[in-house]
Design a protein around this motif. Structure first.
Motif, PDB file in Angstrom:
ATOM      1  N   GLN A 202       5.725   0.920   7.595  1.00  0.00           N
ATOM      2  CA  GLN A 202       6.714  -0.503   7.429  1.00  0.00           C
ATOM      3  C   GLN A 202       6.994  -1.030   8.975  1.00  0.00           C
ATOM      4  OE1 GLN A 202      10.758   0.081   6.176  1.00  0.00           O
ATOM      5  NE2 GLN A 202      10.660  -1.841   5.016  1.00  0.00           N
ATOM      6  N   THR A 203       6.805  -2.308   9.107  1.00  0.00           N
ATOM      7  CA  THR A 203       6.986  -2.976  10.278  1.00  0.00           C
ATOM      8  C   THR A 203       8.277  -3.702  10.362  1.00  0.00           C
ATOM      9  OG1 THR A 203       5.710  -4.679   9.811  1.00  0.00           O
ATOM     10  CG2 THR A 203       4.513  -2.835  11.024  1.00  0.00           C
ATOM     11  N   ASP A 204       8.598  -4.197  11.407  1.00  0.00           N
ATOM     12  CA  ASP A 204       9.746  -4.953  11.607  1.00  0.00           C
ATOM     13  C   ASP A 204       9.723  -6.249  11.277  1.00  0.00           C
ATOM     14  OD1 ASP A 204      12.424  -5.592  11.892  1.00  0.00           O
ATOM     15  OD2 ASP A 204      12.346  -5.627  14.324  1.00  0.00           O
ATOM     16  N   GLY A 205       9.179  -6.635   9.885  1.00  0.00           N
ATOM     17  CA  GLY A 205       9.214  -7.963   9.438  1.00  0.00           C
ATOM     18  C   GLY A 205      10.130  -8.622   8.592  1.00  0.00           C
ATOM     19  N   PRO A 206       9.905  -9.819   8.316  1.00  0.00           N
ATOM     20  CA  PRO A 206      10.981 -10.567   7.267  1.00  0.00           C
ATOM     21  C   PRO A 206      10.933 -10.199   5.829  1.00  0.00           C
ATOM     22  CG  PRO A 206       8.988 -11.907   7.748  1.00  0.00           C
ATOM     23  CD  PRO A 206       8.723 -10.809   8.626  1.00  0.00           C
ATOM     24  N   ILE A 207       9.732  -9.525   5.539  1.00  0.00           N
ATOM     25  CA  ILE A 207       9.694  -9.264   4.011  1.00  0.00           C
ATOM     26  C   ILE A 207       9.850  -7.652   3.924  1.00  0.00           C
ATOM     27  CG2 ILE A 207       8.418  -9.304   1.927  1.00  0.00           C
ATOM     28  CD1 ILE A 207       7.081 -11.675   2.977  1.00  0.00           C
ATOM     29  N   THR A 208      11.060  -7.103   3.639  1.00  0.00           N
ATOM     30  CA  THR A 208      11.215  -5.827   3.496  1.00  0.00           C
ATOM     31  C   THR A 208      10.485  -4.814   2.772  1.00  0.00           C
ATOM     32  OG1 THR A 208      12.994  -6.062   2.293  1.00  0.00           O
ATOM     33  CG2 THR A 208      13.600  -6.053   4.442  1.00  0.00           C
ATOM     34  N   THR A 209       9.991  -5.583   1.501  1.00  0.00           N
ATOM     35  CA  THR A 209       9.349  -4.694   0.638  1.00  0.00           C
ATOM     36  C   THR A 209       7.643  -4.766   1.179  1.00  0.00           C
ATOM     37  OG1 THR A 209       9.005  -6.856  -0.779  1.00  0.00           O
ATOM     38  CG2 THR A 209      10.708  -5.397  -1.386  1.00  0.00           C
ATOM     39  N   ASP A 210       7.397  -5.241   2.110  1.00  0.00           N
ATOM     40  CA  ASP A 210       5.856  -5.193   2.678  1.00  0.00           C
ATOM     41  C   ASP A 210       5.632  -3.943   3.145  1.00  0.00           C
ATOM     42  OD1 ASP A 210       5.171  -7.864   1.725  1.00  0.00           O
ATOM     43  OD2 ASP A 210       5.265  -8.426   3.922  1.00  0.00           O
ATOM     44  N   LEU A 211       4.505  -3.379   2.872  1.00  0.00           N
ATOM     45  CA  LEU A 211       3.825  -1.765   3.180  1.00  0.00           C
ATOM     46  C   LEU A 211       2.680  -1.956   3.665  1.00  0.00           C
ATOM     47  CD1 LEU A 211       5.487   1.041   0.880  1.00  0.00           C
ATOM     48  CD2 LEU A 211       6.171   0.605   3.176  1.00  0.00           C
ATOM     49  N   TRP A 212       2.139  -1.520   4.725  1.00  0.00           N
ATOM     50  CA  TRP A 212       0.734  -1.156   5.162  1.00  0.00           C
ATOM     51  C   TRP A 212       0.460   0.134   4.652  1.00  0.00           C
ATOM     52  CZ3 TRP A 212      -1.807  -5.175   7.588  1.00  0.00           C
ATOM     53  CH2 TRP A 212      -1.070  -6.178   8.100  1.00  0.00           C
ATOM     54  N   GLN A 213      -0.667   0.400   3.786  1.00  0.00           N
ATOM     55  CA  GLN A 213      -1.197   1.284   3.387  1.00  0.00           C
ATOM     56  C   GLN A 213      -2.512   1.799   3.537  1.00  0.00           C
ATOM     57  OE1 GLN A 213       0.025   0.807  -0.911  1.00  0.00           O
ATOM     58  NE2 GLN A 213       1.691   2.398  -0.717  1.00  0.00           N
ATOM     59  N   HIS A 214      -2.724   3.043   3.461  1.00  0.00           N
ATOM     60  CA  HIS A 214      -4.100   3.483   3.724  1.00  0.00           C
ATOM     61  C   HIS A 214      -4.114   5.164   2.801  1.00  0.00           C
ATOM     62  CE1 HIS A 214      -7.951   4.971   5.245  1.00  0.00           C
ATOM     63  NE2 HIS A 214      -8.080   3.964   5.911  1.00  0.00           N
ATOM     64  N   ARG A 215      -5.384   5.002   2.019  1.00  0.00           N
ATOM     65  CA  ARG A 215      -5.380   6.261   1.211  1.00  0.00           C
ATOM     66  C   ARG A 215      -5.705   7.550   2.320  1.00  0.00           C
ATOM     67  NH1 ARG A 215      -6.659   7.311  -3.897  1.00  0.00           N
ATOM     68  NH2 ARG A 215      -7.355   5.122  -4.463  1.00  0.00           N
ATOM     69  N   LEU A 216      -4.921   8.583   1.995  1.00  0.00           N
ATOM     70  CA  LEU A 216      -4.926   9.975   2.867  1.00  0.00           C
ATOM     71  C   LEU A 216      -6.188  10.722   2.589  1.00  0.00           C
ATOM     72  CD1 LEU A 216      -3.792  11.599   5.332  1.00  0.00           C
ATOM     73  CD2 LEU A 216      -2.189  12.632   3.596  1.00  0.00           C
ATOM     74  N   PHE A 217      -7.125  10.555   3.177  1.00  0.00           N
ATOM     75  CA  PHE A 217      -8.259  11.548   2.715  1.00  0.00           C
ATOM     76  C   PHE A 217      -8.577  12.866   3.616  1.00  0.00           C
ATOM     77  CE2 PHE A 217     -10.441   7.154   2.543  1.00  0.00           C
ATOM     78  CZ  PHE A 217     -10.466   6.725   1.120  1.00  0.00           C
TER      79      PHE A 217
ATOM     80  N   ARG B  93       2.128  -4.201  15.126  1.00  0.00           N
ATOM     81  CA  ARG B  93       2.160  -2.693  15.696  1.00  0.00           C
ATOM     82  C   ARG B  93       3.363  -2.378  16.783  1.00  0.00           C
ATOM     83  NH1 ARG B  93      -4.076  -2.059  16.514  1.00  0.00           N
ATOM     84  NH2 ARG B  93      -3.411  -0.325  18.120  1.00  0.00           N
ATOM     85  N   GLU B  94       3.731  -3.496  17.099  1.00  0.00           N
ATOM     86  CA  GLU B  94       4.668  -3.362  18.334  1.00  0.00           C
ATOM     87  C   GLU B  94       6.131  -2.782  17.945  1.00  0.00           C
ATOM     88  OE1 GLU B  94       1.575  -6.159  19.796  1.00  0.00           O
ATOM     89  OE2 GLU B  94       2.751  -5.856  17.875  1.00  0.00           O
ATOM     90  N   ARG B  95       6.038  -2.883  16.652  1.00  0.00           N
ATOM     91  CA  ARG B  95       7.518  -2.467  16.193  1.00  0.00           C
ATOM     92  C   ARG B  95       7.487  -1.759  14.473  1.00  0.00           C
ATOM     93  NH1 ARG B  95      12.253  -3.990  18.370  1.00  0.00           N
ATOM     94  NH2 ARG B  95      13.421  -3.741  16.439  1.00  0.00           N
ATOM     95  N   ILE B  96       6.998  -0.518  14.693  1.00  0.00           N
ATOM     96  CA  ILE B  96       6.875   0.175  13.392  1.00  0.00           C
ATOM     97  C   ILE B  96       8.476   0.748  12.983  1.00  0.00           C
ATOM     98  CG2 ILE B  96       5.769   2.176  12.257  1.00  0.00           C
ATOM     99  CD1 ILE B  96       3.858  -0.042  12.936  1.00  0.00           C
ATOM    100  N   ARG B  97       8.801   0.515  11.954  1.00  0.00           N
ATOM    101  CA  ARG B  97      10.129   1.109  11.540  1.00  0.00           C
ATOM    102  C   ARG B  97      10.057   2.498  10.938  1.00  0.00           C
ATOM    103  NH1 ARG B  97      12.750  -1.559   7.514  1.00  0.00           N
ATOM    104  NH2 ARG B  97      14.830  -0.834   8.383  1.00  0.00           N
TER     105      ARG B  97
END
Length: 247
Positions: free
Chosen positions: A139-154, A189-193
């Protein structure tokens, strides 16, 4: 006059899970919070602190040994919901993530803009059918708090052993409420929450006991990777987001 220092590419430690207070910095949740029936636990695993048997031969030159307490994410993944809630909610998820870190002068975040990979030292246990339904969430420091960056864990290993997983930051996809955002943008990527891991059994129809061991999370660059085979892409019939689980 000397120029400004070059941005550091040195490995950046983010989290480890070797003490109770470090594990306590993470929050947990699952579908039972809204009427599902899954369970979730995240605790310190002292059993991994036992010295390994040095007389045993390693299966590879890059075998990883962990001789310290680690984090243990475990529980039961269930797709059912409580009576009366059928058709109203969706079961089949559990996860943990780092807690936000507010201060008097604003929230603490992590800058990983000078690093190429998110590195996780993990091991996959539990029922084999649950092992391909894990996702890493940023989760980054963005205006939409429900946004998530995701990637499957292989996982490359299927024997419950420790391994280092390296995920390129550029390969994360932006999601909201569990769905891909149609117009993808570049990650801030400058602000990962927060950083976390979730098990999404509801997406793949997977139930059963799950367990994930985790030792550390870092941000690294390609020169920090001693086992370059860990950077190889896992074969997939679709994108890394679309790859179906192995049942």
């Amino acid at each position: 006059m000397e120029g400004a220092d070059e941005p550091s590419r040195a490995p950046k430690f983010l989290y480890n899970f070797n003490k109770p207070e470090y594990v306590a910095d993470f929050a947990t949740g699952c579908d039972a919070d809204v009427g599902g029936t899954s369970t979730v636990h995240f605790e310190l695993d002292e059993s991994t602190a036992k010295p390994s048997n040095t007389t045993e031969s390693k299966t590879s030159a890059h075998e990883i040994t962990v001789n310290r307490p680690t984090g243990k994410f475990w529980g039961e993944m269930r797709l059912g919901v409580r009576p009366g809630l059928e058709g109203q909610i969706r079961g089949g998820y559990a996860g943990f993530r780092s807690k936000p870190r507010p201060t008097l002068f604003g929230e603490l975040t992590e800058d990983v803009s000078n690093h190429e990979y998110l590195a996780l030292r993990v091991r996959a246990l539990g029922h084999p059918r649950t092992r391909n339904s894990y996702f890493v969430n940023l989760q980054t420091d963005g205006p939409i708090t429900t946004d998530l960056w995701q990637h499957r864990l292989f996982f490359r290993r299927d024997d419950g052993g420790w391994e280092d997983v390296f995920i390129p930051f550029k390969d994360f996809v932006l999601t909201n409420a569990g769905e891909l955002v149609p117009h993808q943008v570049q990650m801030y990527r400058e602000r990962i929450r927060t950083i976390g891991i979730s098990l999404l059994g509801g997406n793949s129809g997977v139930e059963g006991p799950y367990e994930l061991g985790i030792d550390s999370i870092s941000a690294v660059n390609v020169e920090d990777v001693t086992d370059t085979s860990a950077l190889e892409k896992v074969p997939t019939e679709g994108t890394q987001w679309q790859r179906p689980p192995v049942l």
